[in-house]
Each structure stands twice: as C-alpha cells, then as structure tokens.
Scaffold this motif. Structure first.
Motif, PDB file in Angstrom:
ATOM      1  N   LEU A  14      17.356  44.372  34.447  1.00 12.32           N
ATOM      2  CA  LEU A  14      17.484  43.069  33.633  1.00 12.32           C
ATOM      3  C   LEU A  14      19.144  43.049  33.196  1.00 12.32           C
ATOM      4  N   PRO A  15      19.572  41.894  32.986  1.00 10.56           N
ATOM      5  CA  PRO A  15      20.925  42.057  32.189  1.00 10.56           C
ATOM      6  C   PRO A  15      21.011  42.861  31.033  1.00 10.56           C
ATOM      7  N   GLY A  16      22.049  43.451  30.828  1.00 10.66           N
ATOM      8  CA  GLY A  16      22.026  44.333  29.478  1.00 10.66           C
ATOM      9  C   GLY A  16      21.777  45.619  29.941  1.00 10.66           C
ATOM     10  N   ASN A  17      21.388  46.070  31.097  1.00 14.76           N
ATOM     11  CA  ASN A  17      21.180  47.408  31.277  1.00 14.76           C
ATOM     12  C   ASN A  17      19.798  47.892  31.042  1.00 14.76           C
ATOM     13  N   ALA A  18      18.887  47.302  31.027  1.00 16.63           N
ATOM     14  CA  ALA A  18      17.341  47.761  30.797  1.00 16.63           C
ATOM     15  C   ALA A  18      16.600  47.523  32.173  1.00 16.63           C
ATOM     16  N   LEU A  19      15.412  48.147  32.261  1.00 13.45           N
ATOM     17  CA  LEU A  19      14.851  48.206  33.592  1.00 13.45           C
ATOM     18  C   LEU A  19      13.213  47.565  32.884  1.00 13.45           C
ATOM     19  N   TYR A  20      12.645  46.695  33.601  1.00 13.39           N
ATOM     20  CA  TYR A  20      11.307  46.310  33.458  1.00 13.39           C
ATOM     21  C   TYR A  20      10.259  46.702  34.551  1.00 13.39           C
ATOM     22  N   TRP A  21       9.112  47.167  34.025  1.00 13.74           N
ATOM     23  CA  TRP A  21       8.198  47.632  34.795  1.00 13.74           C
ATOM     24  C   TRP A  21       6.814  46.736  34.875  1.00 13.74           C
ATOM     25  N   PRO A  22       6.723  45.717  35.521  1.00 17.15           N
ATOM     26  CA  PRO A  22       5.528  44.690  35.317  1.00 17.15           C
ATOM     27  C   PRO A  22       4.178  45.267  35.303  1.00 17.15           C
ATOM     28  N   ARG A  23       3.935  46.348  36.023  1.00 17.69           N
ATOM     29  CA  ARG A  23       2.391  46.614  36.156  1.00 17.69           C
ATOM     30  C   ARG A  23       2.147  47.417  34.687  1.00 17.69           C
ATOM     31  N   GLU A  24       3.095  47.970  34.383  1.00 20.16           N
ATOM     32  CA  GLU A  24       2.930  48.695  32.921  1.00 20.16           C
ATOM     33  C   GLU A  24       3.303  47.835  31.571  1.00 20.16           C
ATOM     34  N   SER A  25       3.783  46.456  31.913  1.00 15.51           N
ATOM     35  CA  SER A  25       4.182  45.763  30.989  1.00 15.51           C
ATOM     36  C   SER A  25       5.098  46.376  30.014  1.00 15.51           C
ATOM     37  N   ALA A  26       5.980  47.185  30.566  1.00 15.46           N
ATOM     38  CA  ALA A  26       6.749  48.074  29.798  1.00 15.46           C
ATOM     39  C   ALA A  26       8.568  47.754  30.210  1.00 15.46           C
ATOM     40  N   LEU A  27       9.145  47.875  29.108  1.00 16.84           N
ATOM     41  CA  LEU A  27      10.658  47.964  28.994  1.00 16.84           C
ATOM     42  C   LEU A  27      11.197  49.209  28.989  1.00 16.84           C
ATOM     43  N   ARG A  70       5.104  47.111  25.982  1.00 17.27           N
ATOM     44  CA  ARG A  70       5.564  48.452  25.684  1.00 17.27           C
ATOM     45  C   ARG A  70       7.169  48.967  26.070  1.00 17.27           C
ATOM     46  N   VAL A  71       7.662  49.562  25.084  1.00 12.36           N
ATOM     47  CA  VAL A  71       8.913  49.991  25.104  1.00 12.36           C
ATOM     48  C   VAL A  71       9.143  51.482  25.290  1.00 12.36           C
ATOM     49  N   PHE A  72       9.729  51.951  26.317  1.00 16.05           N
ATOM     50  CA  PHE A  72      10.142  53.411  26.336  1.00 16.05           C
ATOM     51  C   PHE A  72      11.657  53.512  26.097  1.00 16.05           C
ATOM     52  N   ALA A 101       5.897  45.436  16.645  1.00 16.37           N
ATOM     53  CA  ALA A 101       5.178  44.350  17.668  1.00 16.37           C
ATOM     54  C   ALA A 101       5.017  45.123  19.095  1.00 16.37           C
ATOM     55  N   THR A 102       5.383  46.299  19.260  1.00 19.70           N
ATOM     56  CA  THR A 102       5.169  46.779  20.717  1.00 19.70           C
ATOM     57  C   THR A 102       4.599  48.213  20.475  1.00 19.70           C
ATOM     58  N   ASP A 103       4.169  48.800  21.545  1.00 21.86           N
ATOM     59  CA  ASP A 103       3.839  50.428  21.805  1.00 21.86           C
ATOM     60  C   ASP A 103       5.009  50.955  22.065  1.00 21.86           C
ATOM     61  N   TRP A 104       5.776  51.635  20.950  1.00 22.85           N
ATOM     62  CA  TRP A 104       7.155  51.874  21.306  1.00 22.85           C
ATOM     63  C   TRP A 104       7.188  53.432  21.163  1.00 22.85           C
ATOM     64  N   VAL A 105       7.849  53.874  22.237  1.00 23.58           N
ATOM     65  CA  VAL A 105       7.943  55.507  22.310  1.00 23.58           C
ATOM     66  C   VAL A 105       9.455  55.998  22.417  1.00 23.58           C
ATOM     67  N   TRP A 106       9.770  56.855  21.639  1.00 28.50           N
ATOM     68  CA  TRP A 106      10.856  57.592  21.450  1.00 28.50           C
ATOM     69  C   TRP A 106      10.765  58.790  22.363  1.00 28.50           C
ATOM     70  N   VAL A 107      11.368  58.879  23.488  1.00 30.73           N
ATOM     71  CA  VAL A 107      11.530  59.958  24.361  1.00 30.73           C
ATOM     72  C   VAL A 107      12.812  61.008  23.817  1.00 30.73           C
ATOM     73  N   VAL A 116      12.673  59.836  13.543  1.00 30.49           N
ATOM     74  CA  VAL A 116      12.669  58.435  14.160  1.00 30.49           C
ATOM     75  C   VAL A 116      11.726  57.446  13.290  1.00 30.49           C
ATOM     76  N   PRO A 117      12.111  56.287  12.928  1.00 26.93           N
ATOM     77  CA  PRO A 117      11.354  55.360  12.318  1.00 26.93           C
ATOM     78  C   PRO A 117      10.285  54.660  13.154  1.00 26.93           C
ATOM     79  N   GLY A 118       9.189  54.434  13.119  1.00 28.57           N
ATOM     80  CA  GLY A 118       8.173  53.899  13.703  1.00 28.57           C
ATOM     81  C   GLY A 118       7.893  54.585  15.144  1.00 28.57           C
ATOM     82  N   GLY A 119       6.902  53.932  15.748  1.00 32.19           N
ATOM     83  CA  GLY A 119       6.802  54.363  16.974  1.00 32.19           C
ATOM     84  C   GLY A 119       6.197  55.596  17.239  1.00 32.19           C
ATOM     85  N   THR A 120       6.181  56.338  18.643  1.00 28.22           N
ATOM     86  CA  THR A 120       5.788  57.628  18.870  1.00 28.22           C
ATOM     87  C   THR A 120       6.978  58.310  19.500  1.00 28.22           C
ATOM     88  N   ALA A 121       6.972  59.688  19.006  1.00 29.18           N
ATOM     89  CA  ALA A 121       7.953  60.476  19.327  1.00 29.18           C
ATOM     90  C   ALA A 121       7.728  61.691  20.413  1.00 29.18           C
TER      91      ALA A 121
END
Length: 223
Positions: A14-27, A70-72, A101-107, A116-121
């Motif tokens: 994606l423009p802006g240095n992100a990756l999208y994984w369609p099968r997992e609906s994950a950014l 989902r956001v990783f 708004a998303t299933d947000w994961v902080w690695v 970290v605020p919100g999501g799952t760490a």
C-alpha cells in the motif's frame, strides 16, 4: 494496492509503507515510533509535535482503503516507554477509535517497554502459518514478517539519487519499511539486513511504482 505472492499467500503493498493481507483482512504496519517528536523535544531538539496525528491518520486511511478488520503493528510502536502517556488528546482519541474499531495487536519491539493503550500486546504471534515479530530471526525457516530495520532502496535516476522506503523479501521472509511519520532508514542491502534474512536463495527490494510491483535484486546465494 500492488499485489504479490508470499509463502503461498496473496499480499498487497500500500502507499505509505503498509502491507495488506486479504485472506486475513489484516493491515500490517511496522515501526510507528509514535511520539518521537515529543521525545526529542525533552532534550531540546524541537520538532513539530504532530507526528503521532499524521501517523495515525495514515493508518486510518489504509484501513478505509482496504476495509481491514485486523491491524498488526510489528513493534517499535511508541518511540520510548513513556510515549503513550505523552499522547495529546487529539492523537489519543484517534488511537482509541482505531483500536476499538479493529482487532488491534501490538507486537513488542526493542523500543516497547511501557504500557500500550487499547488492543492486545504480544511478544510475537503466528497467524495462518506466518510468524509476526518485530526483528527478523536469522535462521528462522518458517515464513516470517517483521520490521525493525526501516529498509530503504536507493534509486539513481536522471543523475539524481533518491531513497525510497521498500519491503525486503526472500522466499520465507518479509521486512516491512517503517510506517511512522518521523522515521529514517537503513540501506536495504546493508549486511545486517542480509544476515537477518537468512537462510535465503535470493533477496530483493520490493517497491510499488505506478501501481506495479518492481523488484530490485539485493543479494543472491553463490551458485
């Protein structure tokens, strides 16, 4: 979006240095380094204090474009352990809305020592057979996605040298570019990156150029 295949999965740059994984609906985004400007301001290096707003606005835009559920975030999420506490109210509200708004994961990354605020760490995780971690593990033979190195590729065109963030790819590994608004970069062919990508037969820099995938060779195994 610029589609390509990795480890049997369809992905898209994606423009802006992100990756999208369609099968997992994950950014997937790496190295947000939120609140980097306020960190440097504490030591007298004054930078415009809006880097977190800009970074989070770009994440929100990528979610809108892709419809990701989902956001990783692949580590170095805040620039330092106190970064989350320094978020000004507008940026804090943006982040709260995104994590709700998303299933947000902080690695976790090497800069990540605070809450970290919100999501799952998590330290790292496996999704559909792909390992998501902050720093590529040399010798890892499972398919792996990571960040940490902020790779950039130097293009020379019309006598000018231009550095562009890139994804570094081998048969089993992807290293994503830094997503944050105030992040520098490392040469994609740096020996540290090549070593982290092993074992590999071929290592390339991937860039999306005018909607097409362009691959530049960085390293090849001896015949």
């Amino acid at each position: 979006m610029v589609p390509f295949s990795f480890a049997g999965e369809e992905m898209a740059l994606l423009p802006g240095n992100a990756l999208y994984w369609p099968r997992e609906s994950a950014l997937l985004v790496a190295d947000l380094h939120l609140e980097k400007a306020s960190f440097y301001a504490r030591f007298g290096q004054l930078l415009p204090p809006y880097d977190s707003r800009e970074t989070l606005a770009r994440v929100a835009a990528a979610i809108r474009v892709t419809g990701a559920r989902r956001v990783f975030c692949l580590g170095d999420n805040f620039h330092d352990a106190d970064g989350a506490a320094r978020l000004e109210p507008h940026a804090a509200g943006m982040l709260d809305a995104l994590t709700c708004a998303t299933d947000w994961v902080w690695v976790a990354g090497n800069h990540d020592r605070g809450q970290v605020p919100g999501g799952t760490a998590l330290d790292e995780l496996e999704v559909a057979g792909l390992i998501l971690r902050h720093e590529a593990l040399a010798g890892e033979r499972r398919p792996e996605l990571s960040g940490h190195y902020h790779p950039q590729f130097k293009l020379v065109t019309r006598g000018r040298a231009i550095r562009r963030p890139c994804t570094v790819a081998s048969e089993r590994k992807l290293i994503l570019p830094a997503f944050g608004a105030l992040t520098g970069g490392m040469d994609a062919a740096d020996p540290a990156i090549i070593a982290a990508m092993q074992p590999a037969r071929a290592i390339d820099a991937l860039l999306g150029v005018q909607g097409k995938l362009v691959q530049y060779p960085l390293w090849r195994a001896a015949a």
